[in-house]
Design an enzyme around this catalytic site. Sequence first.
Site, PDB file in Angstrom:
ATOM      1  N   ARG A  14       0.827  -1.210   0.000  1.00  0.00           N
ATOM      2  CA  ARG A  14       0.000   0.000   0.000  1.00  0.00           C
ATOM      3  C   ARG A  14       0.862   1.261   0.000  1.00  0.00           C
ATOM      4  O   ARG A  14       0.488   2.291   0.548  1.00  0.00           O
ATOM      5  CB  ARG A  14      -0.966   0.021   1.185  1.00  0.00           C
ATOM      6  CG  ARG A  14      -1.895  -1.179   1.257  1.00  0.00           C
ATOM      7  CD  ARG A  14      -2.810  -1.251   0.045  1.00  0.00           C
ATOM      8  NE  ARG A  14      -3.728  -2.386   0.159  1.00  0.00           N
ATOM      9  CZ  ARG A  14      -3.492  -3.597  -0.328  1.00  0.00           C
ATOM     10  NH1 ARG A  14      -2.367  -3.829  -0.991  1.00  0.00           N
ATOM     11  NH2 ARG A  14      -4.359  -4.571  -0.188  1.00  0.00           N
ATOM     12  N   GLU A  67      -5.697   3.055   6.005  1.00  0.00           N
ATOM     13  CA  GLU A  67      -5.329   2.970   4.598  1.00  0.00           C
ATOM     14  C   GLU A  67      -5.926   4.122   3.808  1.00  0.00           C
ATOM     15  O   GLU A  67      -5.403   4.535   2.782  1.00  0.00           O
ATOM     16  CB  GLU A  67      -5.812   1.626   4.033  1.00  0.00           C
ATOM     17  CG  GLU A  67      -5.439   1.373   2.597  1.00  0.00           C
ATOM     18  CD  GLU A  67      -5.828  -0.026   2.141  1.00  0.00           C
ATOM     19  OE1 GLU A  67      -6.233  -0.164   0.982  1.00  0.00           O
ATOM     20  OE2 GLU A  67      -5.714  -0.965   2.944  1.00  0.00           O
ATOM     21  N   SER A  85     -11.385  -1.207   2.317  1.00  0.00           N
ATOM     22  CA  SER A  85     -10.583  -1.480   3.517  1.00  0.00           C
ATOM     23  C   SER A  85     -10.116  -0.165   4.140  1.00  0.00           C
ATOM     24  O   SER A  85      -9.350   0.575   3.520  1.00  0.00           O
ATOM     25  CB  SER A  85      -9.372  -2.347   3.160  1.00  0.00           C
ATOM     26  OG  SER A  85      -9.799  -3.593   2.656  1.00  0.00           O
TER      27      SER A  85
END
Length: 336
Positions: free
Chosen positions: A163, A332, A235
């Site tokens: 990420r 995130e 998410s």
Amino acid sequence: MIREFSQISLSRRNSFGVEQRAARLVEFDDAQDLHTFFSRGIPSRWMVLSGGNNILFTKDYEGTLLTPVGRGITPLEEAGDKFRVRVEAGVEWDDLVAWAVNRDLWGIENLSLIPGKAGAAPVQNIGAYGREASHVIRSVEVYDVEHDQCRMIPAAECRFGYRESIFKHELKGRVIITAIEIELSHTPEPHLDYGDVQREVEARGGASLRTIREAICTIREGKLPDPKVTGNAGSFFKNPIVDDRVVEHLKALHPDMPTYPTSLPGHTKIAAGWLIDRSGLKGYHAGHVGVHHRQALVLVNLGGATGGEVIAFARFVQQRVKETFGIDIATEVNII
């Protein structure tokens, strides 16, 4: 062609569905549009708003949002079993996956049904079911705002990680992604490391591009809420990467704890959704915000939530996981 909007509502331009406004929003097709726009002067505050699927606005944006809308997918080169493709930043990512699967091209089928635009894929290095965008990206085409030029950044210089990418750090606010070049393959290379994927694929008669895509779409639709119905950003938290000694201790206490290997020696990835679930928060809600009842990684807007409410709830979730397991889970989502 440039299209400009003033004092525009962002409720339909962010998947959380929070009601904030932007002083100015500019849609652009390509680098030439960006040259035209920035030649008038660089705004004091600006940022790129792509599909709005990984962002949470906590207040009105008093600046200029730039949104890519170019949707071209152009084959560039075929050499042996490799197939190189240029994808404009405004292409819906899942449309690209469908395009590849329909042409028997392997490489991104595990990334089916991930919401968002192709231009956002390298920023977050999107990933799912053991695969990441960095596995297929060969270069990223950007417009350099400061130098008013278009240039290519090879994948090796993008600093891809879990990420992570250079676009979230050194190049943030300096370049705008206009396209990506990816390399797909005609050679079958199924990745079925996740048990639920393998089971769904086998139930469909075995591994093929179409059965893998169908399996993953079925799994995601069963676990994740549709942002068109329930506001969410997918998410909300990253899976934490933890020292192996900590993992061994937790595994002794919780043998069913899901873990995944990483490229970082001495460290293992733990499923954040499992941590949140075992902290007693799956399905929990407070006010207008909650943890989704099927996927604990996802926070949902139950109707009328503000960005501030979502952030406060997220901090509560992080604190509960910390108290229960002694592990920090990072967000995130890009918080503005």
